[in-house]
Design a protein around this motif. Structure first.
Motif, PDB file in Angstrom:
ATOM      1  N   GLU A  51      47.782  26.963  31.126  1.00 35.99           N
ATOM      2  CA  GLU A  51      46.684  26.699  32.043  1.00 35.99           C
ATOM      3  C   GLU A  51      45.702  27.858  31.984  1.00 35.99           C
ATOM      4  OE1 GLU A  51      46.719  24.832  36.387  1.00 35.99           O
ATOM      5  OE2 GLU A  51      47.328  26.949  36.413  1.00 35.99           O
ATOM      6  N   LEU A  52      44.421  27.530  31.933  1.00 35.56           N
ATOM      7  CA  LEU A  52      43.374  28.532  31.961  1.00 35.56           C
ATOM      8  C   LEU A  52      42.384  28.189  33.069  1.00 35.56           C
ATOM      9  CD1 LEU A  52      42.648  28.953  28.134  1.00 35.56           C
ATOM     10  CD2 LEU A  52      43.778  30.609  29.626  1.00 35.56           C
ATOM     11  N   PHE A  53      41.597  29.177  33.454  1.00 33.54           N
ATOM     12  CA  PHE A  53      40.607  29.015  34.506  1.00 33.54           C
ATOM     13  C   PHE A  53      39.239  29.421  33.976  1.00 33.54           C
ATOM     14  CE2 PHE A  53      44.687  29.942  36.412  1.00 33.54           C
ATOM     15  CZ  PHE A  53      44.785  29.030  37.450  1.00 33.54           C
ATOM     16  N   LEU A  54      38.216  28.653  34.313  1.00 33.40           N
ATOM     17  CA  LEU A  54      36.862  29.073  33.994  1.00 33.40           C
ATOM     18  C   LEU A  54      36.503  30.269  34.863  1.00 33.40           C
ATOM     19  CD1 LEU A  54      34.905  25.716  33.608  1.00 33.40           C
ATOM     20  CD2 LEU A  54      35.918  27.145  31.834  1.00 33.40           C
ATOM     21  N   ARG A  55      35.792  31.189  34.275  1.00 33.80           N
ATOM     22  CA  ARG A  55      35.475  32.469  34.914  1.00 33.80           C
ATOM     23  C   ARG A  55      34.752  32.274  36.245  1.00 33.80           C
ATOM     24  NH1 ARG A  55      32.106  36.029  31.013  1.00 33.80           N
ATOM     25  NH2 ARG A  55      30.577  34.362  31.303  1.00 33.80           N
ATOM     26  N   ILE A  56      35.255  32.917  37.288  1.00 38.77           N
ATOM     27  CA  ILE A  56      34.520  32.964  38.553  1.00 38.77           C
ATOM     28  C   ILE A  56      33.719  34.259  38.668  1.00 38.77           C
ATOM     29  CG2 ILE A  56      36.088  31.428  39.789  1.00 38.77           C
ATOM     30  CD1 ILE A  56      37.380  33.869  41.061  1.00 38.77           C
ATOM     31  N   ALA A  57      34.086  35.269  37.873  1.00 38.58           N
ATOM     32  CA  ALA A  57      33.354  36.540  37.810  1.00 38.58           C
ATOM     33  C   ALA A  57      33.933  37.342  36.646  1.00 38.58           C
ATOM     34  CB  ALA A  57      33.480  37.321  39.113  1.00 38.58           C
ATOM     35  N   PRO A  58      33.108  38.178  36.008  1.00 38.66           N
ATOM     36  CA  PRO A  58      33.615  39.006  34.892  1.00 38.66           C
ATOM     37  C   PRO A  58      34.131  40.366  35.340  1.00 38.66           C
ATOM     38  CG  PRO A  58      31.259  39.237  35.015  1.00 38.66           C
ATOM     39  CD  PRO A  58      31.652  38.304  36.155  1.00 38.66           C
ATOM     40  N   GLU A  59      34.188  40.616  36.639  1.00 38.82           N
ATOM     41  CA  GLU A  59      34.380  41.974  37.156  1.00 38.82           C
ATOM     42  C   GLU A  59      35.609  42.683  36.609  1.00 38.82           C
ATOM     43  OE1 GLU A  59      35.022  44.213  41.473  1.00 38.82           O
ATOM     44  OE2 GLU A  59      33.868  42.360  41.347  1.00 38.82           O
ATOM     45  N   LEU A  60      36.759  42.039  36.662  1.00 39.79           N
ATOM     46  CA  LEU A  60      37.985  42.748  36.291  1.00 39.79           C
ATOM     47  C   LEU A  60      38.015  43.087  34.808  1.00 39.79           C
ATOM     48  CD1 LEU A  60      40.656  40.927  38.491  1.00 39.79           C
ATOM     49  CD2 LEU A  60      39.121  42.823  39.049  1.00 39.79           C
ATOM     50  N   TYR A  61      37.389  42.258  33.980  1.00 40.57           N
ATOM     51  CA  TYR A  61      37.321  42.566  32.550  1.00 40.57           C
ATOM     52  C   TYR A  61      36.336  43.699  32.283  1.00 40.57           C
ATOM     53  CZ  TYR A  61      40.216  38.591  31.288  1.00 40.57           C
ATOM     54  OH  TYR A  61      41.275  37.725  31.137  1.00 40.57           O
ATOM     55  N   LEU A  62      35.219  43.705  32.977  1.00 40.19           N
ATOM     56  CA  LEU A  62      34.252  44.785  32.788  1.00 40.19           C
ATOM     57  C   LEU A  62      34.839  46.129  33.217  1.00 40.19           C
ATOM     58  CD1 LEU A  62      31.010  42.968  34.003  1.00 40.19           C
ATOM     59  CD2 LEU A  62      31.551  43.652  31.664  1.00 40.19           C
ATOM     60  N   LYS A  63      35.634  46.130  34.290  1.00 43.15           N
ATOM     61  CA  LYS A  63      36.241  47.392  34.721  1.00 43.15           C
ATOM     62  C   LYS A  63      37.359  47.828  33.774  1.00 43.15           C
ATOM     63  CE  LYS A  63      36.617  46.185  39.170  1.00 43.15           C
ATOM     64  NZ  LYS A  63      36.765  46.262  40.647  1.00 43.15           N
ATOM     65  N   ARG A  64      38.000  46.873  33.101  1.00 31.99           N
ATOM     66  CA  ARG A  64      38.946  47.253  32.047  1.00 31.99           C
ATOM     67  C   ARG A  64      38.228  48.043  30.946  1.00 31.99           C
ATOM     68  NH1 ARG A  64      41.125  42.113  33.696  1.00 31.99           N
ATOM     69  NH2 ARG A  64      43.406  42.000  33.670  1.00 31.99           N
ATOM     70  N   LEU A  65      36.973  47.651  30.658  1.00 29.45           N
ATOM     71  CA  LEU A  65      36.212  48.363  29.635  1.00 29.45           C
ATOM     72  C   LEU A  65      35.879  49.779  30.084  1.00 29.45           C
ATOM     73  CD1 LEU A  65      33.760  45.542  28.466  1.00 29.45           C
ATOM     74  CD2 LEU A  65      35.946  46.226  27.457  1.00 29.45           C
ATOM     75  N   VAL A  66      35.607  49.955  31.377  1.00 29.09           N
ATOM     76  CA  VAL A  66      35.348  51.302  31.888  1.00 29.09           C
ATOM     77  C   VAL A  66      36.612  52.149  31.763  1.00 29.09           C
ATOM     78  CG1 VAL A  66      34.578  52.661  33.870  1.00 29.09           C
ATOM     79  CG2 VAL A  66      33.577  50.411  33.443  1.00 29.09           C
TER      80      VAL A  66
END
Length: 490
Positions: free
Chosen positions: A221-236
């Motif tokens: 099961e996958l979910f369409l993105r509700i926000a990119p926040e957690l992935y962007l902070k992984r990049l930080v």
């Protein structure tokens, strides 16, 4: 409808005749000019000056008006830049070409080449020497003098809306300028544009109900993105200290004049910065976007003038409530519950004072925030990803920007304490187990990223659609999305 069917049948017969003559949809006409540039270059010249230029033009576009007058006819051709008049006369275009033109229909896409001149009324016109039918339109356009006025049909058939209501194009031209301005401002500040997954195993970064899908090959099961926040902070965490994404988000929630299930957000994150830096940069982004889209910092919106040139106000949430006569203990659950009951706002026993305070704010204070205002001091209970204030752990270093009563942006000093974040995820998970479809999931990998070490970071998100609504004086979010979601046609 019967009349439309009759007209379409007549046009199909014309197309059938064209097919017998050869290629009915030619692709070898190359226009060299556009209506808008011709008007800009020659529109101010008088008849004599234009005649002395002996300027020629080769254009293509959709025929919007047609007036046949025996040995000569007029037409109006519309391309992506505007409209220009065309004159077709037997002695210039040839009698055969003129006769053929008479059988063309409004909505057909045509090519015209000829010399420019001014009519007695001073209208810039192409004196056609060559005419070509490029596309036979089978469906008639809406009644020519009234355009497409049915709002639902305009959204469903945006291609027709753009043809018959040219002013709609200006909205989307402004939207493009807004997006480019946001990008340019952040790049100038040293940010790197990145892309994050739109299908995620765990939806995160916002409190919202997600759309679900299924990946067949992985059987998951996958979910369409509700926000990119957690992935962007992984990049930080990974050392990419200034990142942003202009992203499409999907939330399985209601539709209104401010909400569409699919929408565009800008999110950006900066290491070693806090909420105050994010407030300043948000103000800069909005002000630059207004200048880019409108050519000014003051814009008209739904009958009100909004001035983006002045410093935006900063208003603590408790002060916003007290300004509306709510003067009791704003951390006393019983008091807040009583106020909500008076207003008829439904709430639940598991809601703490923070959630109730936010509900009260939304009920009584938001509607008064017309001028650009940063509301600050959000309760920790309703800010699961924001850093707690050092001086008051019940609150967070968070803001939301309101303009014309709409929330435009949301930002905060990011929570980088992995143990605090894990506890807040557990609280959200408990709410989800209790039936809150919008509560967050527990994201173990994100906690692992925080345990690796997220620098002190500021982050924010800005609603592109709502900002464009403001800057184009649009009453509904559907007016600024080319293809908004609609119920299926009957």
């Amino acid at each position: 409808m019967d009349e439309d069917n009759k007209l379409m049948e007549e046009r199909r017969e014309k197309l059938k005749a064209l097919r017998k003559q050869g290629q009915a949809f030619p692709n070898d006409w190359r226009p060299t000019h556009h209506a808008g540039e011709l008007a800009a270059q020659y529109g101010a010249l008088d008849r004599a000056a234009l005649e002395a230029r002996a300027a020629t033009a080769k254009i293509a576009g959709r025929m919007m008006l047609k007036r046949v007058m025996g040995k000569a006819s007029f037409a109006t051709v519309q391309d992506g830049s505007g409209r220009i008049q065309v004159y077709i006369a037997n002695h210039v275009a040839g009698e055969a070409a003129h006769e053929t033109f008479k059988h063309w229909d409004l909505g057909d896409i045509v090519g015209v080449e000829g010399t420019l001149f001014k009519t007695n009324k001073g209208e810039l016109t192409v004196n056609a020497k060559q005419l070509r039918l490029l596309v036979k339109a089978l469906r008639p356009l809406p009644e020519k003098f009234h355009g497409l006025t049915d709002q639902e049909m305009r959204y469903r058939q945006r291609y027709v809306d753009l043809i018959v209501n040219p002013e709609v194009r200006s909205v989307f031209a402004a939207r493009s300028k807004v997006v480019q301005s946001l990008r340019d401002t952040l790049v100038a500040e040293g940010y790197l544009e990145v892309e994050t997954p739109m299908m995620q195993p765990i939806p995160g970064g916002a409190v919202a109900r997600p759309f679900k899908t299924h990946h067949n090959a992985l059987d998951m099961e996958l979910f369409l993105r509700i926000a990119p926040e957690l992935y962007l902070k992984r990049l930080v965490v990974g050392g990419m200290e200034r990142v942003f994404e202009i992203n499409r988000n999907f939330r399985n929630e209601g539709i209104s004049t401010r909400h569409n299930p699919e929408f565009t957000m800008l999110e950006w994150y900066c290491a070693y910065r806090d909420v105050d830096y994010m407030i300043d940069l948000t103000e800069k982004l909005v002000r630059n976007a207004a200048q880019a889209a409108c050519g000014a910092h003051t814009v008209s919106c739904q009958g009100k003038n909004i001035d983006f040139s002045k410093p935006f106000a900063r208003l603590p949430m408790p002060d916003a409530l007290r300004g509306q006569g709510i003067d009791g203990d704003l951390r006393e659950r019983k008091y807040l519950s009583g106020q909500l009951n008076k207003l008829g706002v439904e709430h639940k026993s598991e809601h703490g004072w923070g959630a109730l305070q936010l509900m009260l704010f939304e009920a009584v204070a938001e509607k008064h925030l017309v001028e650009p205002t940063f509301v600050v001091d959000y309760p920790a209970e309703v800010s699961p990803l924001a850093r707690r204030k050092d001086a008051d752990p019940g609150l967070t270093d968070r803001f939301e920007l309101f303009v014309d009563t709409k929330e435009i942006a949301n930002g905060f000093s990011e929570l980088n304490d992995p143990e605090d974040q894990a506890e807040r995820f557990r609280e959200q998970s408990a709410r989800k187990d209790a039936g809150d479809a919008e509560a967050m999931h527990y994201d173990a990998d994100y906690i692992r990223a925080l345990e690796t070490g997220l620098p002190p970071t500021g982050g924010a998100g800005l609603g592109v659609d709502r900002l464009v609504m403001l800057l184009t004086d649009s009453a509904s979010i559907r007016d600024v999305i080319l293809f908004p979601h609609m119920r299926p046609e009957a």
